[in-house]
Design a protein around this motif. Structure first.
Motif, PDB file in Angstrom:
ATOM      1  N   GLY A 235      -0.937   9.235   2.998  1.00  0.00           N
ATOM      2  CA  GLY A 235      -1.687   8.034   3.344  1.00  0.00           C
ATOM      3  C   GLY A 235      -2.958   8.313   4.119  1.00  0.00           C
ATOM      4  N   PHE A 236      -3.673   9.348   3.738  1.00  0.00           N
ATOM      5  CA  PHE A 236      -4.928   9.695   4.398  1.00  0.00           C
ATOM      6  C   PHE A 236      -6.100   9.356   3.479  1.00  0.00           C
ATOM      7  CE2 PHE A 236      -8.401  12.690   5.242  1.00  0.00           C
ATOM      8  CZ  PHE A 236      -8.703  12.297   6.543  1.00  0.00           C
ATOM      9  N   ALA A 237      -6.965   8.460   3.932  1.00  0.00           N
ATOM     10  CA  ALA A 237      -8.146   8.029   3.169  1.00  0.00           C
ATOM     11  C   ALA A 237      -7.749   7.554   1.767  1.00  0.00           C
ATOM     12  CB  ALA A 237      -9.190   9.131   3.097  1.00  0.00           C
ATOM     13  N   SER A 238      -6.686   6.776   1.707  1.00  0.00           N
ATOM     14  CA  SER A 238      -6.135   6.345   0.420  1.00  0.00           C
ATOM     15  C   SER A 238      -7.117   5.537  -0.420  1.00  0.00           C
ATOM     16  CB  SER A 238      -4.862   5.532   0.637  1.00  0.00           C
ATOM     17  OG  SER A 238      -3.860   6.347   1.181  1.00  0.00           O
TER      18      SER A 238
ATOM     19  N   ILE B 125      -7.709  -1.871  -2.913  1.00  0.00           N
ATOM     20  CA  ILE B 125      -7.822  -3.202  -2.310  1.00  0.00           C
ATOM     21  C   ILE B 125      -7.001  -3.309  -1.022  1.00  0.00           C
ATOM     22  CG2 ILE B 125      -7.245  -5.653  -2.643  1.00  0.00           C
ATOM     23  CD1 ILE B 125      -7.854  -5.144  -5.680  1.00  0.00           C
ATOM     24  N   ARG B 126      -5.758  -2.846  -1.045  1.00  0.00           N
ATOM     25  CA  ARG B 126      -4.836  -3.059   0.077  1.00  0.00           C
ATOM     26  C   ARG B 126      -4.880  -1.977   1.146  1.00  0.00           C
ATOM     27  NH1 ARG B 126      -2.473  -7.861   0.880  1.00  0.00           N
ATOM     28  NH2 ARG B 126      -1.140  -6.654   2.226  1.00  0.00           N
ATOM     29  N   GLY B 127      -5.262  -0.764   0.780  1.00  0.00           N
ATOM     30  CA  GLY B 127      -5.239   0.331   1.736  1.00  0.00           C
ATOM     31  C   GLY B 127      -3.912   1.075   1.691  1.00  0.00           C
ATOM     32  N   SER B 128      -3.706   1.943   2.647  1.00  0.00           N
ATOM     33  CA  SER B 128      -2.550   2.847   2.674  1.00  0.00           C
ATOM     34  C   SER B 128      -1.239   2.178   3.036  1.00  0.00           C
ATOM     35  CB  SER B 128      -2.799   3.981   3.672  1.00  0.00           C
ATOM     36  OG  SER B 128      -3.849   4.796   3.246  1.00  0.00           O
ATOM     37  N   GLY B 129      -1.296   1.111   3.798  1.00  0.00           N
ATOM     38  CA  GLY B 129      -0.077   0.409   4.181  1.00  0.00           C
ATOM     39  C   GLY B 129       0.755   1.144   5.218  1.00  0.00           C
ATOM     40  N   LYS B 130       2.004   0.797   5.236  1.00  0.00           N
ATOM     41  CA  LYS B 130       2.974   1.322   6.204  1.00  0.00           C
ATOM     42  C   LYS B 130       3.175   2.836   6.019  1.00  0.00           C
ATOM     43  CE  LYS B 130       7.118  -0.444   8.221  1.00  0.00           C
ATOM     44  NZ  LYS B 130       7.500  -1.791   8.540  1.00  0.00           N
ATOM     45  N   TYR B 131       3.532   3.493   7.104  1.00  0.00           N
ATOM     46  CA  TYR B 131       3.842   4.929   7.115  1.00  0.00           C
ATOM     47  C   TYR B 131       2.680   5.785   6.627  1.00  0.00           C
ATOM     48  CZ  TYR B 131       8.441   2.692   7.037  1.00  0.00           C
ATOM     49  OH  TYR B 131       9.508   1.884   7.285  1.00  0.00           O
ATOM     50  N   SER B 132       1.485   5.486   7.075  1.00  0.00           N
ATOM     51  CA  SER B 132       0.317   6.232   6.608  1.00  0.00           C
ATOM     52  C   SER B 132      -0.465   6.838   7.765  1.00  0.00           C
ATOM     53  CB  SER B 132      -0.613   5.304   5.810  1.00  0.00           C
ATOM     54  OG  SER B 132      -1.169   4.317   6.652  1.00  0.00           O
ATOM     55  N   MET B 133      -1.160   7.915   7.464  1.00  0.00           N
ATOM     56  CA  MET B 133      -2.074   8.517   8.434  1.00  0.00           C
ATOM     57  C   MET B 133      -3.209   7.540   8.753  1.00  0.00           C
ATOM     58  SD  MET B 133      -0.914  11.427   9.323  1.00  0.00           S
ATOM     59  CE  MET B 133      -2.332  11.965  10.242  1.00  0.00           C
ATOM     60  N   ASP B 134      -3.658   6.795   7.766  1.00  0.00           N
ATOM     61  CA  ASP B 134      -4.715   5.816   7.999  1.00  0.00           C
ATOM     62  C   ASP B 134      -4.302   4.817   9.072  1.00  0.00           C
ATOM     63  OD1 ASP B 134      -6.187   7.038   6.035  1.00  0.00           O
ATOM     64  OD2 ASP B 134      -5.979   5.422   4.561  1.00  0.00           O
TER      65      ASP B 134
ATOM     66  N   GLY C 186       0.816  -1.210   0.000  1.00  0.00           N
ATOM     67  CA  GLY C 186       0.000   0.000   0.000  1.00  0.00           C
ATOM     68  C   GLY C 186       0.846   1.255   0.000  1.00  0.00           C
ATOM     69  N   PHE C 187       1.925   1.225   0.751  1.00  0.00           N
ATOM     70  CA  PHE C 187       2.846   2.366   0.805  1.00  0.00           C
ATOM     71  C   PHE C 187       3.405   2.680  -0.577  1.00  0.00           C
ATOM     72  CE2 PHE C 187       7.378   3.610   1.244  1.00  0.00           C
ATOM     73  CZ  PHE C 187       7.198   4.900   1.738  1.00  0.00           C
ATOM     74  N   VAL C 188       3.906   1.654  -1.264  1.00  0.00           N
ATOM     75  CA  VAL C 188       4.523   1.856  -2.579  1.00  0.00           C
ATOM     76  C   VAL C 188       3.494   2.321  -3.609  1.00  0.00           C
ATOM     77  CG1 VAL C 188       5.672   0.677  -4.514  1.00  0.00           C
ATOM     78  CG2 VAL C 188       6.439   0.276  -2.168  1.00  0.00           C
ATOM     79  N   THR C 189       2.314   1.696  -3.637  1.00  0.00           N
ATOM     80  CA  THR C 189       1.331   2.059  -4.658  1.00  0.00           C
ATOM     81  C   THR C 189       0.788   3.470  -4.432  1.00  0.00           C
ATOM     82  OG1 THR C 189      -0.485   0.953  -3.471  1.00  0.00           O
ATOM     83  CG2 THR C 189       0.671  -0.313  -5.184  1.00  0.00           C
ATOM     84  N   ARG C 190       0.435   3.787  -3.196  1.00  0.00           N
ATOM     85  CA  ARG C 190      -0.132   5.122  -2.950  1.00  0.00           C
ATOM     86  C   ARG C 190       0.910   6.218  -3.121  1.00  0.00           C
ATOM     87  NH1 ARG C 190       1.526   7.203   1.925  1.00  0.00           N
ATOM     88  NH2 ARG C 190       2.092   5.650   3.482  1.00  0.00           N
ATOM     89  N   LEU C 191       2.142   5.945  -2.707  1.00  0.00           N
ATOM     90  CA  LEU C 191       3.195   6.950  -2.857  1.00  0.00           C
ATOM     91  C   LEU C 191       3.514   7.191  -4.334  1.00  0.00           C
ATOM     92  CD1 LEU C 191       4.963   8.735  -1.047  1.00  0.00           C
ATOM     93  CD2 LEU C 191       6.742   6.994  -1.239  1.00  0.00           C
ATOM     94  N   THR C 192       3.518   6.131  -5.117  1.00  0.00           N
ATOM     95  CA  THR C 192       3.767   6.272  -6.553  1.00  0.00           C
ATOM     96  C   THR C 192       2.686   7.122  -7.214  1.00  0.00           C
ATOM     97  OG1 THR C 192       4.883   4.127  -6.616  1.00  0.00           O
ATOM     98  CG2 THR C 192       4.120   5.024  -8.717  1.00  0.00           C
TER      99      THR C 192
END
Length: 148
Positions: free
Chosen positions: A77-80, A132-141, A14-20
């Protein structure tokens, strides 16, 4: 319902996909709102969407909000899941309003009249994975969910 939007685990997917997605979309949002990176700024972008492309003002406003607030929210990572879903709808709309007639491939060599939609499919795929996965690591979520 709210719990499902913010639910996530501590994996790196989730971290990699949302950050990308967030980092790729951030300059686009800044172009549209502030005119950074050679962009038109809010007033000119709204004028272009509504007068040139004849998009309803509410849809034009939503595009700007998704690219601006969505990119920032995905980076932190907020409400990703919410923003990833918005990106999916945005990019499906972009494909069918501007790019489907130009085929699949981007215009790498300047031989097409416009850009294809391959880039847009990548954003949709990354957004779907984030949905599907959510925000993952290092996220506000993750902080919001684990503090409850």
């Amino acid at each position: 319902m709210t719990q499902k939007i913010f639910a996530t685990d501590s994996d790196l997917t989730g971290f990699v996909t949302r950050l990308t997605i967030g980092l790729v979309m951030f300059p686009h949002g800044m172009q549209k709102v502030f005119g950074w990176f050679g962009g038109p700024g809010y007033a000119n972008e709204m004028r272009f969407f509504t007068e040139t492309l004849h998009i309803p003002w509410l849809v034009a406003f939503a595009v700007i909000v998704i690219e601006f607030l969505g990119s920032i929210s995905l980076i932190i990572g907020f409400a990703s899941r919410l923003w990833a879903g918005a990106m999916i709808f945005l990019f499906i709309g972009i494909i069918f309003t501007e790019h489907v007639d130009h085929g699949f491939f981007m215009n790498w060599y300047g031989t097409q009249k416009g850009e294809g939609y391959e880039y847009h499919l990548l954003i949709i795929g990354l957004s779907l994975a984030t949905l599907i996965r959510g925000s993952g690591k290092y996220s506000m979520d993750r902080i919001l969910v684990t503090n409850k």
